[in-house]
Write an enzyme that holds these catalytic residues in place. Structure first.
Site, mmCIF file in Angstrom:
data_model
loop_
_atom_site.group_PDB
_atom_site.id
_atom_site.type_symbol
_atom_site.label_atom_id
_atom_site.label_comp_id
_atom_site.label_asym_id
_atom_site.label_seq_id
_atom_site.Cartn_x
_atom_site.Cartn_y
_atom_site.Cartn_z
ATOM 1 C CG HIS B 219 -2.135 -0.952 0.881
ATOM 2 N ND1 HIS B 219 -2.812 -1.636 1.829
ATOM 3 C CD2 HIS B 219 -2.677 -1.331 -0.285
ATOM 4 C CE1 HIS B 219 -3.746 -2.383 1.278
ATOM 5 N NE2 HIS B 219 -3.678 -2.213 -0.017
ATOM 6 C CB SER B 223 -1.810 -3.004 -7.297
ATOM 7 O OG SER B 223 -2.449 -3.458 -6.138
ATOM 8 C CE LYS B 247 -10.828 -8.810 -12.152
ATOM 9 N NZ LYS B 247 -10.319 -7.977 -13.232
ATOM 10 C CG ASP B 248 -9.892 -9.375 -4.544
ATOM 11 O OD1 ASP B 248 -9.393 -9.746 -5.623
ATOM 12 O OD2 ASP B 248 -9.315 -8.593 -3.762
ATOM 13 C CD GLU B 291 2.473 -32.464 1.936
ATOM 14 O OE1 GLU B 291 1.331 -32.185 2.277
ATOM 15 O OE2 GLU B 291 3.479 -32.025 2.519
HETATM 16 C C1 HEM Z 1 0.164 -21.899 6.860
HETATM 17 C C2 HEM Z 1 -0.814 -22.606 7.185
HETATM 18 C C3 HEM Z 1 -0.792 -24.112 7.363
HETATM 19 C C4 HEM Z 1 -0.332 -25.080 6.497
HETATM 20 C C5 HEM Z 1 0.288 -24.862 5.117
HETATM 21 C C6 HEM Z 1 -0.569 -26.367 7.123
HETATM 22 C C7 HEM Z 1 -0.263 -27.607 6.573
HETATM 23 C C8 HEM Z 1 -0.554 -28.839 7.133
HETATM 24 C C9 HEM Z 1 -0.413 -30.105 6.492
HETATM 25 C C10 HEM Z 1 0.124 -30.323 5.075
HETATM 26 C C11 HEM Z 1 -0.832 -31.071 7.363
HETATM 27 C C12 HEM Z 1 -0.902 -32.582 7.110
HETATM 28 C C13 HEM Z 1 -2.322 -32.964 6.746
HETATM 29 C C14 HEM Z 1 -2.448 -34.450 6.616
HETATM 30 O O1 HEM Z 1 -1.865 -35.010 5.687
HETATM 31 O O2 HEM Z 1 -3.123 -35.032 7.455
HETATM 32 C C15 HEM Z 1 -1.210 -30.431 8.576
HETATM 33 C C16 HEM Z 1 -1.677 -31.088 9.712
HETATM 34 C C17 HEM Z 1 -2.071 -30.474 10.885
HETATM 35 N N1 HEM Z 1 -2.116 -29.098 11.110
HETATM 36 FE FE1 HEM Z 1 -1.642 -27.643 9.762
HETATM 37 N N2 HEM Z 1 -1.141 -26.160 8.354
HETATM 38 C C18 HEM Z 1 -1.295 -24.795 8.544
HETATM 39 C C19 HEM Z 1 -1.849 -24.186 9.642
HETATM 40 C C20 HEM Z 1 -2.187 -24.834 10.845
HETATM 41 C C21 HEM Z 1 -2.607 -24.169 12.065
HETATM 42 C C22 HEM Z 1 -2.746 -22.667 12.245
HETATM 43 C C23 HEM Z 1 -2.834 -25.157 12.997
HETATM 44 C C24 HEM Z 1 -3.268 -25.065 14.457
HETATM 45 C C25 HEM Z 1 -3.484 -24.002 15.096
HETATM 46 C C26 HEM Z 1 -2.601 -26.428 12.371
HETATM 47 C C27 HEM Z 1 -2.758 -27.665 12.992
HETATM 48 C C28 HEM Z 1 -2.560 -28.895 12.396
HETATM 49 C C29 HEM Z 1 -2.806 -30.178 13.034
HETATM 50 C C30 HEM Z 1 -3.315 -30.409 14.461
HETATM 51 C C31 HEM Z 1 -2.491 -31.165 12.085
HETATM 52 C C32 HEM Z 1 -2.542 -32.711 12.286
HETATM 53 C C33 HEM Z 1 -3.872 -33.306 11.907
HETATM 54 C C34 HEM Z 1 -3.865 -33.816 10.508
HETATM 55 O O3 HEM Z 1 -2.892 -34.398 10.068
HETATM 56 O O4 HEM Z 1 -4.881 -33.645 9.818
HETATM 57 N N3 HEM Z 1 -2.195 -26.205 11.072
HETATM 58 N N4 HEM Z 1 -1.045 -29.047 8.426
#
Ligand code: HEM
Ligand code: FES
Lengths: 184, 425
Positions: B219, B223, B247-248, B291
């Protein structure tokens, strides 16, 4: 002039250089102190006492026949124990003279030629090589083969081909009797 | 425009005025995404992907916080707690599938967002810092997704974590100590899982902070736009609200529709079947793949073997393993230097007839790297991987600097509005 609490110009300059010195040195001490105080936080991530306590593993070799291998767990890592055949020992000795990426003599990798004891973790990126079980691929050199990125290990566990930089590691171990070994 | 807004009905409301006087939050919002933010009037759909990435971040945080209420970060319980989420927790399957696929869609939006920047020269003066913050966001996202993937403690979780953390053992002298420090033990184990959970919870909020400074930097100058020509006056802009908010929102509708298709009809399309097998520290799966969003970088990592031409000049200095690790991280970090590697003063590829081609070759190269990363390094894939890795670096380090000097750009329009009101000569 008399209304303000100002110092004469000359004294002011003097005062400022002293202040500068104090400021810089205080800031330096503060920064170094803060940096040092990070260490306990980082160090807390190193292996804890209970993790370190799992440091030795005892194995009975009596049931392992010639040509058989077993895998035991030491510090959470697989350890390969192979009762080598005469042909394997001979091959391993012959290969002492081969072109080895990580040169080592077979004699230096074993305590008793019959027993090859190694950490079963590929020195490339930590996969577990195949070759322990009957029917698994043993690679081009009759030892072990890591499927992850194709590393071939020979009958002494030496790296012969592929991306792994080192031979399979030999842990520290001790024979406490003819059939008893303590790893770690 | 803000003048106009401050006299709006909303701003005349007593409560709003009371708050605004003490903390001018409403005019702040208005200047950020409201009618008080003049945006170039020619922004195309390629400009939707920033807000889509923001939406994805919100989806990840909301679904993640709920997952964390049911998840147990312990090696003996983690896998089962995820299965419990899938089978027993009310709607748990939905929340997990939103989180699993949300990661993929987040990266998808961010990749397009980055390539948009590369095509229209959005990284050039005065937006270099904005671009660098973006690269930092990408790095933080990669760390977050890597650690998240470890949490369900399946076979891919475990062996992915093992292979990637082992990369650090390539560091000379202290490599093994670093790896032990990362693990908190001698293998990937419970201490590793615990700290990854803690950091996986933390990192998204670090990303949120980075996104806020990213938008702050945006900002400051506003943009970029498809012509790459600076805004010259009010005739070149329209208020962000309602024109681009609508648009968004439209873009978000389409994005969510596709997202929901995967969540409900193909939730495991982007996943690996092996990750439904509980982690077994004594058996490596036959084929470890990261992945999809890591595949191009994984291909660059693996390209560095002893017979790779790019490795020869540095083979006296370091092992092929270390070279691969440096190249992989370097491939992302180099992006931060693109504002200086690209020597052309012209922003948009619209007016750069040669760069336009090299841009698309670069996109193709990146997709090929992705394919290479998905295949075992055997046969033709090895050579293809090495060529496309070499090209990746050649594009950034050789083609961009030289092209800016030798290319003859087309004539730029006088202004954004002139580009449509005056016929091109
Ligand atoms: C930038 C944002 C985030 C990304 C890119 C991300 C990515 C991921 C990925 C790739 C998995 C594995 C999923 C699977 O194969 O089961 C995962 C699992 C998990 N994430 Fe995140 N996550 C993000 C944000 C968060 C936040 C903010 C929390 C909690 C406050 C969180 C909690 C968990 C938990 C508890 C799991 C394990 C459960 C599961 O495998 O489904 N994640 N996350
Ligand atoms: S981990 Fe064994 S070859 Fe890469």
């Amino acid at each position: 002039m008399s209304d303000t609490a100002s110092t004469p110009p000359s004294a002011e300059i003097d005062e400022q250089t002293r202040r500068d010195f104090l400021l810089v040195s205080t800031a330096t001490v503060g920064a170094v102190g803060t940096a040092l105080s990070l260490w306990p936080f980082i160090n807390s991530l190193n292996p804890a006492a209970d993790t370190l306590a799992l440091a030795t593993t005892e194995v009975n070799l009596a049931p392992i026949k010639e040509g058989q291998s077993i895998t035991v767990v030491w510090q959470g890592k697989p350890v390969f124990i192979r009762h080598r055949t005469a042909a394997e020992i001979e091959q391993a000795k012959k290969d002492d003279a081969a072109a080895l990426p990580d040169p080592a003599k077979d004699a230096d990798r074993v305590k008793k030629a019959d027993w090859l004891i190694m950490v079963g973790v590929c020195t490339h990126l930590g996969c577990i090589p195949l070759g322990q079980k009957e029917g698994e691929p043993k690679g081009e050199f009759g030892g072990w083969f890591c499927p992850c990125h194709g590393s071939h290990y020979d009958t002494s566990g030496r790296i012969r081909k592929g991306p792994a930089p080192q031979n399979l590691h030999v842990p520290s171990y001790e024979f406490t009797s003819d059939t008893q070994v303590v790893i770690g | 425009m803000s003048e106009q807004h401050s006299t709006s009905k909303f701003m005349q409301n007593g409560v709003v005025k009371w708050i605004e006087h003490r903390m001018p939050i409403f005019s702040f919002i208005d200047h950020s995404v409201g009618s008080g933010y003049p945006a170039p009037k020619n922004l195309s759909y390629w400009w939707n992907f920033g807000s889509l990435a923001g939406l994805a971040l919100i989806i990840m945080i909301v679904s993640g916080i709920v997952l964390a209420m049911h998840y147990t970060p312990h090696t003996t319980l983690a896998f089962n707690s995820v299965e419990r989420i899938m089978r027993d927790v009310n709607g748990g399957w939905l929340i997990r599938y939103l989180h699993m696929n949300g990661g993929s869609f987040f990266f998808f939006a961010v990749f397009i967002h980055i390539f948009r920047g590369l095509y229209f020269g959005s990284y050039k003066y005065p937006r270099e810092l904005l671009w660098i913050i973006g690269v930092l966001i990408l790095l933080a996202m990669m760390a977050t997704a890597f650690m998240g993937y470890v949490l369900p403690w399946g076979q891919m979780s475990y062996w992915g974590a093992t292979v990637i953390t082992n990369l650090f053992s390539a560091v000379p002298w202290v490599g093994d100590s670093i790896v032990t420090l990362l693990w908190g033990g001698f293998v990937v184990d419970n201490p590793t899982l615990n700290r990854f959970f803690s950091l996986h919870y933390l990192m998204p909020f670090v990303i949120l902070g980075l996104v806020i400074v990213h938008i702050w930097a945006l900002h400051t100058f506003g943009s970029n736009n498809p012509t790459g020509v600076d805004v010259k006056g009010p005739q070149d802009t329209i208020p962000f609200h309602p024109y681009f908010t609508i648009k968004d929102l439209y873009g978000m509708g389409v994005f969510l529709l596709i997202f929901c298709f995967f969540v409900f009809f193909a939730p495991n399309y982007f996943g690996e079947a092996d990750n439904y097998i509980p982690a077994n520290p004594l058996a490596t799966p036959p084929h470890i793949v990261p992945e999809w969003y890591f595949l191009p970088f994984y291909a660059i990592l693996r390209a560095f073997t002893n017979d790779f031409v790019l490795y020869w000049p540095i083979s006296w200095l370091m092992t092929a393993k270390l070279a691969g690790v440096i190249a992989m991280f370097g491939s992302v970090i180099l992006l931060a230097l693109v504002p200086w590697l690209d020597t052309s003063k012209v922003r948009s590829a619209r007016f750069r007839p040669v760069y336009k081609w090299f841009f698309w070759i670069f996109v193709l190269d990146w997709l090929v790297l992705g394919l290479v990363g998905a295949h075992p390094p055997e046969g033709a894939w090895v050579l293809i991987g090495q060529i496309s890795t070499a090209y990746y670096f050649a594009h950034l380090l050789v083609i961009l600097p030289i092209l800016g000097v030798i290319e003859r750009p087309l004539a730029l329009p006088e202004s954004i509005s002139a580009s449509v009101t005056q016929p091109a000569e």
